[in-house]
Design a protein around this motif. Structure first.
Motif, PDB file in Angstrom:
ATOM      1  N   VAL A  52       0.858  -1.184   0.000  1.00 42.95           N
ATOM      2  CA  VAL A  52       0.000   0.000   0.000  1.00 42.95           C
ATOM      3  C   VAL A  52       0.897   1.239   0.000  1.00 42.95           C
ATOM      4  CG1 VAL A  52      -1.663   1.328   1.374  1.00 42.95           C
ATOM      5  CG2 VAL A  52      -1.944  -1.149   1.107  1.00 42.95           C
ATOM      6  N   LEU A  53       0.579   2.171  -0.885  1.00 46.20           N
ATOM      7  CA  LEU A  53       1.419   3.365  -1.056  1.00 46.20           C
ATOM      8  C   LEU A  53       0.899   4.515  -0.197  1.00 46.20           C
ATOM      9  CD1 LEU A  53       3.660   4.749  -2.896  1.00 46.20           C
ATOM     10  CD2 LEU A  53       1.752   5.538  -4.290  1.00 46.20           C
ATOM     11  N   THR A  54       1.795   5.190   0.525  1.00 46.78           N
ATOM     12  CA  THR A  54       1.422   6.475   1.128  1.00 46.78           C
ATOM     13  C   THR A  54       2.399   7.512   0.593  1.00 46.78           C
ATOM     14  OG1 THR A  54       2.828   6.020   3.041  1.00 46.78           O
ATOM     15  CG2 THR A  54       0.497   5.494   3.274  1.00 46.78           C
ATOM     16  N   LEU A  55       1.907   8.697   0.252  1.00 48.81           N
ATOM     17  CA  LEU A  55       2.789   9.709  -0.367  1.00 48.81           C
ATOM     18  C   LEU A  55       3.276  10.748   0.626  1.00 48.81           C
ATOM     19  CD1 LEU A  55       1.165  10.327  -3.866  1.00 48.81           C
ATOM     20  CD2 LEU A  55       3.162   8.956  -3.275  1.00 48.81           C
ATOM     21  N   ARG A  56       2.590  10.878   1.791  1.00 47.03           N
ATOM     22  CA  ARG A  56       2.993  11.878   2.764  1.00 47.03           C
ATOM     23  C   ARG A  56       3.342  11.226   4.084  1.00 47.03           C
ATOM     24  NH1 ARG A  56      -0.268  14.548  -0.487  1.00 47.03           N
ATOM     25  NH2 ARG A  56      -1.988  13.391   0.422  1.00 47.03           N
ATOM     26  N   PRO A  57       4.276  11.769   4.821  1.00 50.41           N
ATOM     27  CA  PRO A  57       5.139  12.921   4.490  1.00 50.41           C
ATOM     28  C   PRO A  57       6.217  12.560   3.458  1.00 50.41           C
ATOM     29  CG  PRO A  57       5.748  11.973   6.594  1.00 50.41           C
ATOM     30  CD  PRO A  57       4.528  11.234   6.150  1.00 50.41           C
ATOM     31  N   TYR A  58       6.654  11.301   3.444  1.00 55.22           N
ATOM     32  CA  TYR A  58       7.608  10.875   2.419  1.00 55.22           C
ATOM     33  C   TYR A  58       7.020   9.653   1.730  1.00 55.22           C
ATOM     34  CZ  TYR A  58      10.709  13.815   5.182  1.00 55.22           C
ATOM     35  OH  TYR A  58      11.251  14.873   5.853  1.00 55.22           O
ATOM     36  N   PRO A  59       7.142   9.544   0.405  1.00 56.71           N
ATOM     37  CA  PRO A  59       6.553   8.404  -0.289  1.00 56.71           C
ATOM     38  C   PRO A  59       7.115   7.085   0.255  1.00 56.71           C
ATOM     39  CG  PRO A  59       7.241  10.073  -1.857  1.00 56.71           C
ATOM     40  CD  PRO A  59       7.760  10.498  -0.516  1.00 56.71           C
ATOM     41  N   ALA A  60       6.197   6.131   0.561  1.00 58.42           N
ATOM     42  CA  ALA A  60       6.637   4.836   1.089  1.00 58.42           C
ATOM     43  C   ALA A  60       5.635   3.772   0.670  1.00 58.42           C
ATOM     44  CB  ALA A  60       6.756   4.892   2.610  1.00 58.42           C
ATOM     45  N   LEU A  61       6.143   2.569   0.549  1.00 54.42           N
ATOM     46  CA  LEU A  61       5.304   1.423   0.220  1.00 54.42           C
ATOM     47  C   LEU A  61       5.306   0.510   1.444  1.00 54.42           C
ATOM     48  CD1 LEU A  61       3.923   0.086  -2.378  1.00 54.42           C
ATOM     49  CD2 LEU A  61       5.919  -1.406  -2.356  1.00 54.42           C
ATOM     50  N   HIS A  62       4.113   0.165   1.937  1.00 52.50           N
ATOM     51  CA  HIS A  62       4.038  -0.653   3.153  1.00 52.50           C
ATOM     52  C   HIS A  62       3.519  -2.030   2.775  1.00 52.50           C
ATOM     53  CE1 HIS A  62       4.382   3.202   5.358  1.00 52.50           C
ATOM     54  NE2 HIS A  62       3.609   3.640   4.368  1.00 52.50           N
ATOM     55  N   ARG A  63       4.126  -3.062   3.382  1.00 57.95           N
ATOM     56  CA  ARG A  63       3.674  -4.433   3.103  1.00 57.95           C
ATOM     57  C   ARG A  63       3.923  -5.285   4.334  1.00 57.95           C
ATOM     58  NH1 ARG A  63       8.416  -7.177  -0.647  1.00 57.95           N
ATOM     59  NH2 ARG A  63      10.158  -6.620   0.693  1.00 57.95           N
ATOM     60  N   PHE A  64       3.269  -6.436   4.364  1.00 55.61           N
ATOM     61  CA  PHE A  64       3.613  -7.364   5.436  1.00 55.61           C
ATOM     62  C   PHE A  64       4.985  -7.930   5.116  1.00 55.61           C
ATOM     63  CE2 PHE A  64      -1.036  -7.351   6.060  1.00 55.61           C
ATOM     64  CZ  PHE A  64      -1.007  -6.919   7.383  1.00 55.61           C
ATOM     65  N   HIS A  65       5.831  -7.993   6.149  1.00 54.24           N
ATOM     66  CA  HIS A  65       7.222  -8.393   5.924  1.00 54.24           C
ATOM     67  C   HIS A  65       7.273  -9.790   5.309  1.00 54.24           C
ATOM     68  CE1 HIS A  65      11.453  -9.055   6.653  1.00 54.24           C
ATOM     69  NE2 HIS A  65      11.560  -7.786   7.017  1.00 54.24           N
ATOM     70  N   PRO A  66       7.994  -9.971   4.193  1.00 49.58           N
ATOM     71  CA  PRO A  66       7.984 -11.274   3.503  1.00 49.58           C
ATOM     72  C   PRO A  66       8.447 -12.413   4.422  1.00 49.58           C
ATOM     73  CG  PRO A  66       9.245  -9.640   2.261  1.00 49.58           C
ATOM     74  CD  PRO A  66       8.838  -8.973   3.539  1.00 49.58           C
ATOM     75  N   GLN A  67       9.432 -12.157   5.299  1.00 49.01           N
ATOM     76  CA  GLN A  67       9.928 -13.236   6.154  1.00 49.01           C
ATOM     77  C   GLN A  67       9.172 -13.310   7.491  1.00 49.01           C
ATOM     78  OE1 GLN A  67      13.081 -11.438   4.773  1.00 49.01           O
ATOM     79  NE2 GLN A  67      12.566 -12.862   3.120  1.00 49.01           N
ATOM     80  N   ASN A  68       8.478 -12.245   7.844  1.00 44.69           N
ATOM     81  CA  ASN A  68       7.857 -12.182   9.160  1.00 44.69           C
ATOM     82  C   ASN A  68       6.501 -11.485   9.011  1.00 44.69           C
ATOM     83  OD1 ASN A  68       7.178 -11.802  11.786  1.00 44.69           O
ATOM     84  ND2 ASN A  68       9.001 -10.631  12.369  1.00 44.69           N
ATOM     85  N   PRO A  69       5.494 -12.264   8.527  1.00 47.92           N
ATOM     86  CA  PRO A  69       4.239 -11.634   8.102  1.00 47.92           C
ATOM     87  C   PRO A  69       3.492 -10.940   9.241  1.00 47.92           C
ATOM     88  CG  PRO A  69       4.392 -13.915   7.352  1.00 47.92           C
ATOM     89  CD  PRO A  69       5.501 -13.714   8.316  1.00 47.92           C
ATOM     90  N   GLY A  70       3.885 -11.170  10.489  1.00 46.19           N
ATOM     91  CA  GLY A  70       3.235 -10.453  11.578  1.00 46.19           C
ATOM     92  C   GLY A  70       3.670  -8.995  11.639  1.00 46.19           C
ATOM     93  N   ARG A  71       4.758  -8.651  10.991  1.00 44.69           N
ATOM     94  CA  ARG A  71       5.329  -7.296  11.052  1.00 44.69           C
ATOM     95  C   ARG A  71       5.083  -6.544   9.751  1.00 44.69           C
ATOM     96  NH1 ARG A  71      11.347  -6.981  11.256  1.00 44.69           N
ATOM     97  NH2 ARG A  71      10.891  -4.956  10.328  1.00 44.69           N
ATOM     98  N   ILE A  72       5.043  -5.223   9.868  1.00 40.45           N
ATOM     99  CA  ILE A  72       4.931  -4.432   8.638  1.00 40.45           C
ATOM    100  C   ILE A  72       6.324  -3.967   8.227  1.00 40.45           C
ATOM    101  CG2 ILE A  72       4.133  -2.218   7.734  1.00 40.45           C
ATOM    102  CD1 ILE A  72       1.576  -2.650   9.176  1.00 40.45           C
ATOM    103  N   GLU A  73       6.596  -4.044   6.958  1.00 41.75           N
ATOM    104  CA  GLU A  73       7.846  -3.450   6.446  1.00 41.75           C
ATOM    105  C   GLU A  73       7.466  -2.243   5.600  1.00 41.75           C
ATOM    106  OE1 GLU A  73      11.935  -4.838   4.302  1.00 41.75           O
ATOM    107  OE2 GLU A  73      10.082  -5.330   3.250  1.00 41.75           O
ATOM    108  N   GLY A 112       3.778   2.512  10.077  1.00 38.94           N
ATOM    109  CA  GLY A 112       4.336   1.250   9.595  1.00 38.94           C
ATOM    110  C   GLY A 112       5.552   0.932  10.442  1.00 38.94           C
ATOM    111  N   ASP A 113       6.695   0.657   9.827  1.00 37.36           N
ATOM    112  CA  ASP A 113       7.883   0.514  10.683  1.00 37.36           C
ATOM    113  C   ASP A 113       8.868   1.675  10.484  1.00 37.36           C
ATOM    114  OD1 ASP A 113       9.197  -0.180   8.341  1.00 37.36           O
ATOM    115  OD2 ASP A 113      10.263  -1.875   9.235  1.00 37.36           O
ATOM    116  N   LEU A 114       8.335   2.812  10.015  1.00 38.31           N
ATOM    117  CA  LEU A 114       9.192   4.003   9.904  1.00 38.31           C
ATOM    118  C   LEU A 114       9.079   4.824  11.183  1.00 38.31           C
ATOM    119  CD1 LEU A 114       8.256   5.230   6.300  1.00 38.31           C
ATOM    120  CD2 LEU A 114      10.285   3.929   6.983  1.00 38.31           C
TER     121      LEU A 114
END
Ligand code: HEM
Lengths: 349, 274
Positions: free
Chosen positions: B71-92, B259-261
């Motif tokens: 999922v894309l968010t553009l503010r404050p800085y553009p970022a793409l958020h996803r469930f972590h490929p190796q650890n689906p309980g976490r967001i990357e 997310g994890d930022l």
């Protein structure tokens, strides 16, 4: 000795000299790049490694260039290094230019400001790159005017002044290194090299100034009654060589004892300063009856201070006379290229 | 004729004239000197290169682009958020930047949508960043695999709603940090080294171009942590921090997470250098 539009008058000496320069540059760069970590997760960026390899190479070349002058003054053995020093200078400029181009491309390129303008605009309170850019501009001026054509066109004093700018350029480069690295938290190795360089280059210049001017230039004593100066016993002047005398002010006179082509021994005095690049003529020799400069082999006739045709260089001459074993000099220089009687030493064949 | 011991007939030392053959005595001096110089050049190159310090583990893979979905968010800085490929309980959360010293420039209509984005990965520690070329879309606005796939396209992703529900900002309270203001793109692996005063001009240009500014904080174990910096109104602080690029500062502000930022909201005008 001519200075027309021939780019380089190649000879075996110059070829070997340049071959040696570029072999050293290639080896230095290859080993620098080879010893840098360029693969794997903690590799350094390749352009940064190349930028550092080129910059440090140019810096070392500049150090060699600056040491040649004092070394050649301390021992004539190093004069052959001086003969082609300008090729070393131009080579150093090319290496420094590549360093600067890479730095501008990599650090200043791809942004919202023109990369060249950016050097002056961004960089904070100590814009060390601007210092490098000013030094590079000086090196460019020197490289561009290094040819004998410019030496002859601009005239000796102006040409010499331009080429003395190598010292401000060197100071700017030391500041470029110090201000760059010293702002860093872990300052690294470059500042130590800069300090070592200042010690070596400065030390050699001081040594050359101390040992050379004292040993080789004789103060001329003026005799009370006349304006003629009593210089020395002519036996003290080695055959086909000169002694150099400092007159009042900065003027220096080279007094030669030489064997002319007919086998007669003669004494002649000329200005010590070669018209080509201010080389010290008095440290040269008389070869085939011609005064020969130790720097680039420019030649002058002892009889009138003129280069033999087709060359057009001229140096001031002086009148001498011999009384007993003493050589006397009239300290008033005659205009460049003026013939005057040279003194033959009777009975000396 | 006078005997003259002081002025021998033969020249005492060999005299070098460039355009004449080299006197033998000088040649004997110069051949070994040339070899010595070559050896010294090689040794100096090796030695100086060995004095360089490591820039840490980080990579940039411009030659091997990847397609990431999230999922894309553009503010404050553009970022793409996803469930972590190796650890689906976490967001990357993957920061997005443009090429060169420019922010990612993505059409506003993708904001908050599930997308597939193609770009070059920049990796350092737990950080993942994606460098994306200027945007080209497929005609139908959808992802299209194969040679012609664009930089960004709408995509179907599993758990899209669950993911979106996790992307609000969470305040973690007031903090004071000391660290260096870096441009995140160079620091995370595009330039190595990509921090420090030597890199100042580059970092300044990156921030002027809108690359997210990051406060790099080092703990006693020399581990590095990065906090993205925001103005007090929550907008990008890239331009306001450009003059302080590569400077060491003390930052006081509010710590936020999306997310994890991790972000610090601060007043760029009130930063103290140290
Ligand atoms: C427009 C002109 C120049 C620019 C933009 C420039 C830029 C730079 C930059 C960015 C660095 C840091 C490199 C790094 O460690 O990442 C550097 C270092 C250096 N530069 Fe320059 N430079 C210029 C001219 C020169 C010149 C003319 C010289 C003369 C030899 C020179 C010699 C050096 C040296 C010796 C270093 C230190 C390298 C090290 O730390 O290992 N630079 N320069």
């Amino acid at each position: 000795m001519s200075h027309g539009f021939v780019a380089v008058q190649w000879n075996r000496r110059k070829l070997l000299y340049d071959l040696c320069i570029w072999a050293c540059v290639a080896l230095y760069l290859a080993l620098f790049i080879g010893a840098s970590d360029l693969a794997g997760a903690d590799a350094l960026s390749a352009p940064i490694v190349l930028m550092r390899a080129l910059s440090t190479c140019a810096f070392l070349m500049l150090n060699v260039i600056l040491c040649i002058g004092p070394l050649a003054r301390l021992s004539p053995r190093f004069l052959p290094l001086l003969y082609n020093r300008r090729h070393l200078g131009v080579s150093m400029f090319v290496v420094a230019l590549l360093h600067a181009a890479l730095a501008i491309y990599w650090y200043h390129g791809f942004g919202v400001i023109n990369p060249l303008a950016s050097i002056a605009i961004v960089g904070g309170d100590f814009p060390f790159q601007l210092l490098g850019a000013i030094a590079l501009a000086i090196l460019f001026l020197m490289a561009a005017t290094s040819h004998d054509y410019w030496n002859a066109t601009l005239g000796g004093p102006l040409w010499k002044a331009i080429h003395m700018l190598v010292y401000p350029a060197y100071a700017l480069i030391i500041a470029h290194i110090l201000f760059g690295a010293l702002q860093q938290n872990d300052t690294g190795f470059a500042p130590w090299m800069a300090m070592a360089s200042v010690c070596v280059v400065g030390g050699l210049h001081i040594l050359a100034a101390l040992f050379k001017s004292g040993a080789d230039f004789h103060a001329a004593k003026s005799s009370a009654e006349t304006s003629w100066l009593d210089l020395c016993d002519w036996h003290d002047i080695p055959i086909n060589r000169a002694q150099i005398f400092a007159l009042r002010g900065a003027e220096r006179v080279a007094v030669f004892r030489y064997r002319d082509n007919a086998g007669a021994t003669k004494i002649a005095a000329v200005s010590n300063v070669c018209q080509h690049q201010n080389g010290p003529l008095g440290e040269g020799r008389v070869m085939d009856g011609l005064i020969t400069c130790p720097w680039h082999g420019y030649q002058y006739r002892p009889e009138d201070g003129c280069s033999p045709p087709p060359f057009g260089e001229k140096i001031p001459t002086y009148r001498v006379k011999v009384e007993g074993a003493r050589v006397l000099l009239d300290p008033a220089p005659l205009p460049a290229g003026s013939p005057r009687p040279v003194v033959e030493i009777p009975g000396e064949k | 004729m006078m005997a003259d011991k002081k002025s021998p007939e033969k020249p005492d030392k060999p005299f070098f004239v460039g355009y004449l053959p080299m006197p033998a005595a000088l040649a004997r001096f110069y051949w070994p000197l040339a070899l010595l110089l070559l050896a010294a050049a090689a040794a100096a190159g090796h030695f100086w290169a060995m004095q360089q310090q490591s820039a840490g583990e980080a990579t940039w893979r411009p030659a091997a682009p990847e397609v990431l979905r999230g999922v894309l968010t553009l503010r404050p800085y553009p970022a793409l958020h996803r469930f972590h490929p190796q650890n689906p309980g976490r967001i990357e959360s993957v920061l997005l930047v443009g090429q060169g010293k420019h922010a990612a420039n993505l059409p506003a209509r993708f904001d908050g949508r599930a997308v597939a984005i193609r770009g070059a990965e920049i990796l350092r520690g737990n950080w993942r960043m994606l460098e994306i070329p200027s945007v080209t879309e497929n005609e139908n606005g959808h992802e299209n695999s194969g040679e012609n796939s664009g930089t960004i396209s709408l995509a179907e992703i599993p758990d899209e709603n669950a993911l979106r529900a996790e992307l609000g900002f969470e305040s973690l309270g007031g903090v004071v940090f000391r660290g260096e203001i870096a441009d995140s793109k160079c620091f995370l692996g595009v330039m190595k080294p990509g921090a420090g005063a030597v890199h100042k001009a580059c970092a300044e240009l990156c921030l002027l171009g809108g690359i997210p500014p990051m406060l790099v904080v080092q703990n006693a174990q020399r581990e590095k942590f990065g906090y993205l910096l925001l103005n007090t109104d929550g907008t990008s602080a890239a331009k306001s921090l450009a003059p302080l690029a590569a400077e060491s500062v003390q930052v006081r502000g509010e710590l936020l997470r999306q997310g994890d930022l991790l972000f610090v909201k601060m007043n760029a005008g009130g930063l103290a250098r140290f």
